[in-house]
Design a protein around this motif. Structure first.
Motif, PDB file in Angstrom:
ATOM      1  N   PHE A  39       0.794  -1.229   0.000  1.00 39.61           N
ATOM      2  CA  PHE A  39       0.000   0.000   0.000  1.00 39.61           C
ATOM      3  C   PHE A  39       0.829   1.282   0.000  1.00 39.61           C
ATOM      4  N   THR A  40       2.043   1.228   0.536  1.00 40.66           N
ATOM      5  CA  THR A  40       2.882   2.432   0.558  1.00 40.66           C
ATOM      6  C   THR A  40       3.811   2.480  -0.644  1.00 40.66           C
ATOM      7  N   MET A  41       4.464   1.331  -0.920  1.00 41.97           N
ATOM      8  CA  MET A  41       5.385   1.271  -2.055  1.00 41.97           C
ATOM      9  C   MET A  41       4.681   0.871  -3.347  1.00 41.97           C
ATOM     10  N   HIS A  42       3.389   0.495  -3.243  1.00 48.42           N
ATOM     11  CA  HIS A  42       2.589   0.086  -4.407  1.00 48.42           C
ATOM     12  C   HIS A  42       3.298  -1.018  -5.199  1.00 48.42           C
ATOM     13  N   GLY A  43       3.717  -2.055  -4.468  1.00 50.34           N
ATOM     14  CA  GLY A  43       4.450  -3.152  -5.083  1.00 50.34           C
ATOM     15  C   GLY A  43       3.586  -3.994  -6.006  1.00 50.34           C
ATOM     16  N   THR A  44       4.225  -4.603  -6.993  1.00 50.77           N
ATOM     17  CA  THR A  44       3.550  -5.516  -7.914  1.00 50.77           C
ATOM     18  C   THR A  44       3.375  -6.875  -7.232  1.00 50.77           C
ATOM     19  N   PRO A  45       2.544  -7.764  -7.805  1.00 46.93           N
ATOM     20  CA  PRO A  45       2.416  -9.111  -7.224  1.00 46.93           C
ATOM     21  C   PRO A  45       3.753  -9.836  -7.102  1.00 46.93           C
ATOM     22  N   ASN A  46       4.623  -9.680  -8.112  1.00 48.43           N
ATOM     23  CA  ASN A  46       5.937 -10.330  -8.045  1.00 48.43           C
ATOM     24  C   ASN A  46       6.783  -9.766  -6.908  1.00 48.43           C
ATOM     25  N   GLN A  47       6.688  -8.464  -6.674  1.00 49.61           N
ATOM     26  CA  GLN A  47       7.456  -7.857  -5.589  1.00 49.61           C
ATOM     27  C   GLN A  47       6.944  -8.316  -4.225  1.00 49.61           C
ATOM     28  N   ILE A  48       5.634  -8.495  -4.114  1.00 46.64           N
ATOM     29  CA  ILE A  48       5.065  -8.980  -2.851  1.00 46.64           C
ATOM     30  C   ILE A  48       5.481 -10.432  -2.614  1.00 46.64           C
ATOM     31  N   ILE A  94      12.642  -0.006  10.096  1.00 58.59           N
ATOM     32  CA  ILE A  94      11.900   1.215  10.443  1.00 58.59           C
ATOM     33  C   ILE A  94      12.143   2.336   9.427  1.00 58.59           C
ATOM     34  N   PRO A  95      13.409   2.601   9.027  1.00 60.10           N
ATOM     35  CA  PRO A  95      13.610   3.679   8.045  1.00 60.10           C
ATOM     36  C   PRO A  95      13.537   3.221   6.589  1.00 60.10           C
ATOM     37  N   ALA A  96      13.160   1.958   6.329  1.00 62.47           N
ATOM     38  CA  ALA A  96      13.169   1.432   4.959  1.00 62.47           C
ATOM     39  C   ALA A  96      12.218   2.224   4.063  1.00 62.47           C
ATOM     40  N   THR A  97      12.727   2.634   2.895  1.00 63.52           N
ATOM     41  CA  THR A  97      11.909   3.414   1.959  1.00 63.52           C
ATOM     42  C   THR A  97      11.853   2.794   0.568  1.00 63.52           C
TER      43      THR A  97
END
Length: 419
Positions: A39-48, A94-97
């Motif tokens: 939801f924050t990084m808007h990852g693709t299914p492959n990234q998830i 925690i700081p991962a962006t």
């Protein structure tokens, strides 16, 4: 020995408390990672999917080597250091962006966990008498599946109310508490366990030799080889089941996220029930028979899932899969601990973990490919066929191994009499 008897053992009680607390933190952190990536990084299914792969894949390669060091190093410092290092690594979430920041941290956590898991197994075997191993392993599985049942809902509530970073902070705290619990008790190796001696001039060769010894022990011990393969088959099925059940609920059952949550929780409920029942059945049934029954049970549960696309049948199948998985994991782990020499438990258990994780990753990766080619329901039926074939093949394999061993014992007996 009952659960109460096993928990009266000071080391086992504290290791179990540490496991419960640490697993709770892990579930919070992993849920928060998936929320952030989705939801924050808007990852693709492959990234998830990559989140799970990066968390599991390193242990496949690090595990066998880690087991060699676990058999050499003192147990208590290994366990405490692993927890404290993982606390520091979890703090880096925690700081991962970026997605790659998350992947690197998860991979590092996996590498350190490759040392903690086998050391925990050696600790349990060293302090729990053989009659209590079934109860001890059942308790460890109950801790895991109990967190599977309550973890997602709790993690969702905390993440929604306080944010993912709070979940990461709780995970950090859980590792510190786990280290404190383990550090507060004296942990020793079994008297018969002697750490392998390594030549300072050729340590790499000594490490390689010890690792090969662990692998060879598995391949040349029929019962252990079978349970390692059985656990791999079970986790391969779970690897396929995990990512596809959401699609099955959505597209085949036309259900909501709520139904998906119920189905996922029912697997945990089945395993919790299974650990209680299997522990009692173990008193009058051999470990390998329980494992064979578990494989057949997983096959039956997954077949029901694919053959009967109905909500009630799906819930029943989920409970059956969890129950059958308990019939594999608890007696298989107990058999490994009983049959493996004390000085090799680290190597054997780490290799077993590596094989199991590899099977789960293969299931995770293949599930999408097979579902696109054949459909979700057909993938479930194929997994059922694999589990049933493993159960049938395992029965023939174990029967043949026992017959060969009995024949060899007869020959040795005759040779002694001839002398």
């Amino acid at each position: 020995m009952s659960f109460r008897d096993v928990l009266r053992i000071d080391v086992m009680r504290r290791v179990w408390y540490a496991q419960v607390i640490s697993l709770f933190g892990d579930f919070l952190a992993l849920f928060a990672v998936i929320v952030v990536v989705s939801f924050t990084m808007h990852g693709t299914p492959n990234q998830i999917t990559g989140v799970q792969i990066f968390y599991m894949l390193p242990i496949v390669f690090v595990g066998p080597i880690a087991g060699v060091f676990v058999d050499r190093w003192p147990l208590k410092p290994t366990l405490v250091a692993s927890d404290l290092i993982r606390a520091v690594l979890a703090m880096l979430l925690i700081p991962a962006t970026s997605i790659w920041h998350v992947y690197v941290v998860l991979a590092a956590l996996s590498c350190v966990s490759a040392f903690f898991g086998p050391a925990q197994q050696v600790t349990i075997r060293a302090h729990v008498p053989a009659p209590g191993l079934m109860s001890a392993n059942a308790l460890m599985q109950m801790a895991f599946m109990g967190m599977r049942v309550v973890g997602p809902a709790t993690a969702g509530a905390i993440a929604a109310s306080f944010g993912p970073r709070t979940c990461y902070a709780i995970d950090v705290a859980s590792f510190i508490v786990s280290a404190a619990l383990i550090g507060s008790v004296a942990i020793r190796r079994a008297p018969s366990a002697q750490a392998p001696a390594a030549s300072s001039s050729n340590r790499i060769h000594a490490i390689w030799r010890d690792m090969v010894q662990g692998v060879n022990f598995i391949f040349h011990h029929a019962a252990i080889f079978f349970v390692v393969m059985a656990m791999a088959a079970g986790l391969f099925t779970i690897g396929c089941f995990g990512p596809l059940i959401a699609i099955f609920v959505r597209d085949t059952l036309h259900g909501s996220a709520r139904l998906f949550g119920f189905v996922s929780a029912m697997v945990g409920v089945g395993l919790l029930i299974g650990t209680h029942v299997i522990r009692k059945l173990a008193a009058r049934t051999t470990d390998d028979v329980l494992v064979l029954s578990g494989l057949a049970g997983i096959g039956a549960g997954v077949f029901l899932l694919g053959a009967v696309p109905h909500r009630v049948a799906t819930l029943i199948a989920a409970v059956a899969i969890g129950f059958a998985f308990a019939a594999i994991m608890v007696p298989a782990q107990t058999l490994l601990q009983r049959e493996t020499p004390h000085e090799m438990i680290g190597r054997v258990s780490s290799t077993n973990i590596s094989v199991a994780f590899l099977a789960q990753i293969i299931g995770l990766v293949l599930s999408g490919v097979l579902a696109d080619a054949f459909g979700v329901r057909m993938v479930f039926i194929l997994c059922a066929g694999l589990a049933m074939a493993m159960a049938a093949g395992g029965r023939v394999f174990l029967h043949g191994s026992r017959s060969a061993k009995a024949l060899e014992d007869v020959k040795k007996s005759r040779q002694r009499k001839g002398r």
